[in-house]
Enzyme design. Structure first.
Site, mmCIF file in Angstrom:
data_model
loop_
_atom_site.group_PDB
_atom_site.id
_atom_site.type_symbol
_atom_site.label_atom_id
_atom_site.label_comp_id
_atom_site.label_asym_id
_atom_site.label_seq_id
_atom_site.Cartn_x
_atom_site.Cartn_y
_atom_site.Cartn_z
ATOM 1 N N SER A 65 40.237 38.010 48.964
ATOM 2 C CA SER A 65 40.279 36.775 49.867
ATOM 3 C C SER A 65 39.092 37.396 50.937
ATOM 4 C CB SER A 65 41.844 37.236 50.656
ATOM 5 O OG SER A 65 42.568 36.451 49.782
ATOM 6 N N GLY A 66 38.930 38.799 50.839
ATOM 7 C CA GLY A 66 38.027 39.138 52.086
ATOM 8 C C GLY A 66 37.871 40.429 53.229
ATOM 9 N N THR A 67 38.773 41.006 52.458
ATOM 10 C CA THR A 67 39.325 41.780 52.876
ATOM 11 C C THR A 67 38.564 42.801 53.887
ATOM 12 O OG1 THR A 67 41.034 42.425 51.344
ATOM 13 C CG2 THR A 67 41.531 44.336 52.461
ATOM 14 N N THR A 68 37.358 43.534 52.510
ATOM 15 C CA THR A 68 36.580 44.347 52.630
ATOM 16 C C THR A 68 35.951 44.106 54.279
ATOM 17 O OG1 THR A 68 36.219 44.451 50.420
ATOM 18 C CG2 THR A 68 35.128 45.917 51.687
ATOM 19 N N TRP A 69 35.224 42.611 54.205
ATOM 20 C CA TRP A 69 34.411 42.212 55.125
ATOM 21 C C TRP A 69 35.448 42.408 56.052
ATOM 22 C CZ3 TRP A 69 32.994 36.223 55.303
ATOM 23 C CH2 TRP A 69 31.713 35.668 56.072
ATOM 24 N N HIS B 200 48.302 44.756 52.483
ATOM 25 C CA HIS B 200 48.829 43.638 50.864
ATOM 26 C C HIS B 200 49.574 42.873 51.659
ATOM 27 C CE1 HIS B 200 44.377 44.120 49.481
ATOM 28 N NE2 HIS B 200 44.474 44.734 49.688
ATOM 29 N N SER C 166 37.050 35.773 41.388
ATOM 30 C CA SER C 166 37.109 37.014 42.220
ATOM 31 C C SER C 166 38.347 38.595 41.784
ATOM 32 C CB SER C 166 36.736 36.803 43.843
ATOM 33 O OG SER C 166 36.678 38.539 44.179
ATOM 34 N N TYR D 153 38.378 32.577 54.457
ATOM 35 C CA TYR D 153 37.036 32.718 54.883
ATOM 36 C C TYR D 153 36.156 32.059 54.420
ATOM 37 C CZ TYR D 153 34.242 35.582 51.306
ATOM 38 O OH TYR D 153 33.079 36.107 50.348
ATOM 39 N N GLY E 10 29.716 36.690 47.198
ATOM 40 C CA GLY E 10 29.997 36.299 48.183
ATOM 41 C C GLY E 10 29.842 35.429 48.461
HETATM 42 P P1 A3P Z 1 33.158 37.312 44.988
HETATM 43 O O1 A3P Z 1 34.029 38.457 44.403
HETATM 44 O O2 A3P Z 1 33.447 36.091 45.356
HETATM 45 O O3 A3P Z 1 32.395 38.054 45.515
HETATM 46 P P2 A3P Z 1 38.353 42.070 48.863
HETATM 47 O O4 A3P Z 1 37.436 42.924 50.171
HETATM 48 O O5 A3P Z 1 39.715 41.248 49.525
HETATM 49 O O6 A3P Z 1 38.504 43.074 47.959
HETATM 50 O O7 A3P Z 1 37.320 40.700 48.966
HETATM 51 C C1 A3P Z 1 36.698 41.255 47.786
HETATM 52 C C2 A3P Z 1 36.105 39.532 48.001
HETATM 53 O O8 A3P Z 1 35.394 39.547 49.059
HETATM 54 C C3 A3P Z 1 34.369 39.682 47.085
HETATM 55 O O9 A3P Z 1 34.044 38.260 46.917
HETATM 56 C C4 A3P Z 1 33.512 40.149 47.579
HETATM 57 O O10 A3P Z 1 31.904 40.153 46.891
HETATM 58 C C5 A3P Z 1 33.481 39.814 48.761
HETATM 59 N N1 A3P Z 1 32.625 40.022 49.859
HETATM 60 C C6 A3P Z 1 32.554 41.833 50.432
HETATM 61 N N2 A3P Z 1 32.223 42.158 50.992
HETATM 62 C C7 A3P Z 1 31.944 40.413 51.736
HETATM 63 C C8 A3P Z 1 31.194 40.190 53.462
HETATM 64 N N3 A3P Z 1 30.320 41.221 54.167
HETATM 65 N N4 A3P Z 1 30.671 39.225 53.515
HETATM 66 C C9 A3P Z 1 31.408 37.982 52.615
HETATM 67 N N5 A3P Z 1 31.703 38.231 51.557
HETATM 68 C C10 A3P Z 1 32.298 39.745 50.946
#
Ligand code: A3P
Length: 317
Positions: free
Chosen positions: A67-71, A126, A158, A217, A285
């Site tokens: 859902s955007g955890t890394t971001w 999570h 994703s 997101y 992303g």
């Molecule tokens: P997609 O597979 O749609 O590209 P999580 O971090 O929760 O595992 O989610 C991963 C999703 O966030 C992936 O989506 C990834 O590409 C996207 N993502 C990772 N870093 C990001 C960033 N800095 N900005 C926007 N989306 C990002």
């Protein structure tokens, strides 16, 4: 369902045997307290629930995977540590966001009582809201929760790609999108069902907006500068007028953007604490990429799910 933390392997096995199980994308999941828990995190989850004591300074980043955890980790780390590290010497240049912001279920799976004094104040989970340890939800606790949710169709797409990339071809065939879709619809994915996870945090954030910041997101994508400021304010690190005039907010937003972050050394070549290459957390992303993968019947199903589960909630996608 209240389960005492098992103290040894035998008790743990006995407990596991009583839980409903289902075959998910690449493994079986355990059904516990209404959600599907990946087995590798189950022991850690029990310890986390039992032993975690939230500090007032803790910031808990909560998400459903993909859902955007890394971001969110990169943004929060950069905002909260901006007086300690400039963007020219931030650890994010060499380490992935998952290396800098520990995942609680993983932390507690390595040690049932880790020393949190020496740990990052920013932590992630999570676990669904209803199953969080009481000390996080305690009304006297000043710790903050930030949740990011994402359109279910993009989460599914994703996740399907993520699992496909991590698959070891010698053990597992590529999962078709139809099979993956079937499981996702049944709620059988890590920490699913999707709607329960999102609604749990959504409702809690409505009741307690000073404690829980609920983000989307898609909104972050639309106006990241606004949300970096909001995050700063919510977390107690507001940007001063001087910082705003100097463009600090824009710099953090740009630094944490998908295109910039994925090129960092730690994300290109590093591994996450769970042993995954950090690069798998970066695909493209993009908002709405589901339209390149889902069949019309799948879209129809998701639209119905959104209507049925979210219509009354006030949460729109
Ligand atoms: P997609 O597979 O749609 O590209 P999580 O971090 O929760 O595992 O989610 C991963 C999703 O966030 C992936 O989506 C990834 O590409 C996207 N993502 C990772 N870093 C990001 C960033 N800095 N900005 C926007 N989306 C990002």
């Amino acid at each position: 369902q209240e389960v005492e933390e098992p103290c040894d392997d035998e008790m743990f096995q006995e407990l596991v045997e009583t839980l409903p199980k289902a075959k998910g994308y690449n493994r079986s999941y355990y059904f516990y307290q209404g959600f599907w828990c990946p087995p590798s995190y189950f022991r850690g989850l029990l310890s986390f629930q039992k032993h975690f004591q939230a500090f007032d300074t803790h910031i808990i980043l909560a998400t459903l995977p993909k859902s955007g955890t890394t971001w969110l980790k990169a943004l929060t780390f950069s905002i909260a540590n901006r007086h300690k590290f400039s963007l020219q010497d931030t650890p994010l240049l060499n380490f992935g966001p998952h290396n800098l912001v520990p995942f609680l279920e993983k932390l507690y799976s390595e040690n049932p009582c880790p020393n949190l004094e020496n740990c990052s104040r920013i932590l992630s989970t999570h676990t669904p809201y209803a199953s969080l340890p009481p000390s996080i939800k305690d009304e006297n606790s000043k710790c903050k929760i930030v949740y990011v949710c994402r359109n279910p169709m993009d989460v599914f797409v994703s996740h399907w790609h993520f699992v496909g990339k991590l698959r070891r071809p010698e053990y597992m065939e590529q999962l078709s999108i139809d099979e993956g879709f079937e499981m996702f619809c049944q709620g059988i994915h890590g920490f699913g069902p999707y709607s329960d996870h999102v609604l749990g945090y959504w409702k809690a954030s409505q009741t307690n907006p000073n404690k829980i910041l609920f983000l989307k997101y898609e909104d972050l994508k639309e106006d990241i500068v606004f949300h970096v400021k909001e995050l700063g304010k919510f977390l107690g690190f507001p940007f001063s007028k001087e910082e705003e005039d100097q463009g600090v907010v824009e710099e953090i937003a740009k630094f944490c953007s998908f295109d910039n972050l994925k090129e960092m050394e730690g994300n290109k070549n590093g591994k996450s604490p769970s042993g995954f290459p950090n690069s798998v957390f970066f695909r493209n992303g993009v908002v709405g990429d589901w339209s390149n993968f889902l069949k019309p019947s799948m879209v129809e199903h998701f639209v119905k799910l959104i209507q049925e589960k979210f219509d009354q909630s006030g949460l729109t996608f």
